[in-house]
Design an enzyme around this catalytic site. Sequence first.
Site, PDB file in Angstrom:
ATOM      1  N   LEU A 152       0.638  -1.520  -0.472  1.00  0.00           N
ATOM      2  CA  LEU A 152       0.134  -0.246  -0.069  1.00  0.00           C
ATOM      3  C   LEU A 152       0.700   1.575  -0.125  1.00  0.00           C
ATOM      4  O   LEU A 152       0.521   2.009  -0.719  1.00  0.00           O
ATOM      5  CB  LEU A 152      -1.285  -0.149   1.085  1.00  0.00           C
ATOM      6  N   GLY A 209      21.466   0.306  32.739  1.00  0.00           N
ATOM      7  CA  GLY A 209      22.132   1.144  33.287  1.00  0.00           C
ATOM      8  C   GLY A 209      23.129   1.451  31.732  1.00  0.00           C
ATOM      9  O   GLY A 209      23.083   0.932  30.818  1.00  0.00           O
ATOM     10  N   GLY A 210      24.845   1.435  31.692  1.00  0.00           N
ATOM     11  CA  GLY A 210      25.861   1.232  30.995  1.00  0.00           C
ATOM     12  C   GLY A 210      25.370   0.259  29.988  1.00  0.00           C
ATOM     13  O   GLY A 210      25.552   0.065  28.762  1.00  0.00           O
ATOM     14  N   THR A 233       6.636  -5.106   3.733  1.00  0.00           N
ATOM     15  CA  THR A 233       7.294  -6.629   4.413  1.00  0.00           C
ATOM     16  C   THR A 233       7.849  -7.637   3.055  1.00  0.00           C
ATOM     17  O   THR A 233       6.160  -7.807   2.846  1.00  0.00           O
ATOM     18  CB  THR A 233       7.395  -6.491   5.508  1.00  0.00           C
ATOM     19  N   GLY A 249       2.390   8.333   2.385  1.00  0.00           N
ATOM     20  CA  GLY A 249       2.438   7.266   3.386  1.00  0.00           C
ATOM     21  C   GLY A 249       0.765   7.099   4.499  1.00  0.00           C
ATOM     22  O   GLY A 249      -0.201   6.373   3.662  1.00  0.00           O
ATOM     23  N   GLU A 276       1.660   0.343  10.168  1.00  0.00           N
ATOM     24  CA  GLU A 276       0.008   0.363   9.914  1.00  0.00           C
ATOM     25  C   GLU A 276      -0.552   1.707  11.079  1.00  0.00           C
ATOM     26  O   GLU A 276      -1.591   1.074  11.261  1.00  0.00           O
ATOM     27  CB  GLU A 276       0.054  -0.643  10.783  1.00  0.00           C
TER      28      GLU A 276
END
Length: 396
Positions: free
Chosen positions: A137, A351-352, A170, A143, A375
């Site tokens: 589509l 964290g890191g 896809t 879009g 979608e």
Amino acid sequence: MASGAVASEKIGFSSDLPESVRQVQEIVRKFAEERLRPQVRTLDETQTFPIDLFREAGQLGLLGIFIPPEYGGAGLSYYEYVAALIELGAVDGAFGLSVAAHNSLCTGHIYYHGSEEQKHKYLPKLATGEWIGAWALTEPNTGSDASNMDTVAVREGEGWRITGQKNFITHGISADVYVVIARTGERRAHQNATAFIIEKGTPGLLPGKKEDKLGMRASETAWVGLDGVWVPDDQRIGEVGEGFHQAMQVLDGGRISIAALALGIARGAYEAALAYAQQRQQFGKPLSEHQAIAFKLADMALELAAAELLTYRAAFLKNTGQPVTRYSAMAKYYASEVGVKICNEAVQIFGGYGYIKDYPVEKYYRDIKLCTIGEGTSEIQQLVISRDILREAGLS
């Protein structure tokens, strides 16, 4: 189909769902852990769509979940479909995305709107994974503004000549069958588009560049050209001019699948963060015993539970043949947006280490963002929801 109380112990959701949901959860979880998880990092880094593994999922019934047995499918409902996508998303959102697009878009479009001849010809191969499906589509310049598409189909002899280009498709390269929506009327006119089935190898069908993406990298996304493709009229789906209306109905179901996928990705990130917070010691005690982290986990669990309830509500409406537009948009909008938040918090808890590929949450963080775009963007979902509630109130 036997029924009973099925609890999703992972995030504490409980509802009166068919026992088959539990069975699907167990089957898909086993497949995802044993067959998919060992390959996740390699597939992501090499941006490889695992076609053989995808066909294996088809043999398990995952590529035709809601397709009736007479067309080669599993004959289950959207409850099982949601459960399957959650389990896949918790391990690899990219693979789950491919399963969702194959089921909801290409296969679903033919099932809900195709002729009996088209259903018997295509659905058995799609439902078993013998054939891979694509749905086209979106275009480079249109879009959300789909009624203004540049791809056109013009009558020629006993068929149609289709010219244009599609992107963000896809399985755009690997697909065996494409459902293509092309404009057959004036731009932005009422009923100006029609859907067609085009098989791989048709002259003029030109699978093109594969996109190099931030996340969902193992789900193939590509540009597709249509250079004067000719298809016979019996490859047209439904009546001339019905294509856009069909696409909107297809997206209603597809948005439930994206909600489920977002929920699965977010659940994977939450579970990783929960385990890490219990293991990681700081200031002499586990992270989970620090209130700042414990409260993050509480909010994440709350948002997961709310998103799951909303997603299964949309699945219930779909299963019972009730209007689903509002709730599918709500589920997709909420699950994807809180999914981004949850994955962000998971990285923060690590964290890191959350920024390093040796740990799982950086991938969840990259993958989840697509759920707010594909979608229909979050902004489009707000538009769909607002129009529906205003229409019901008699204000539009």
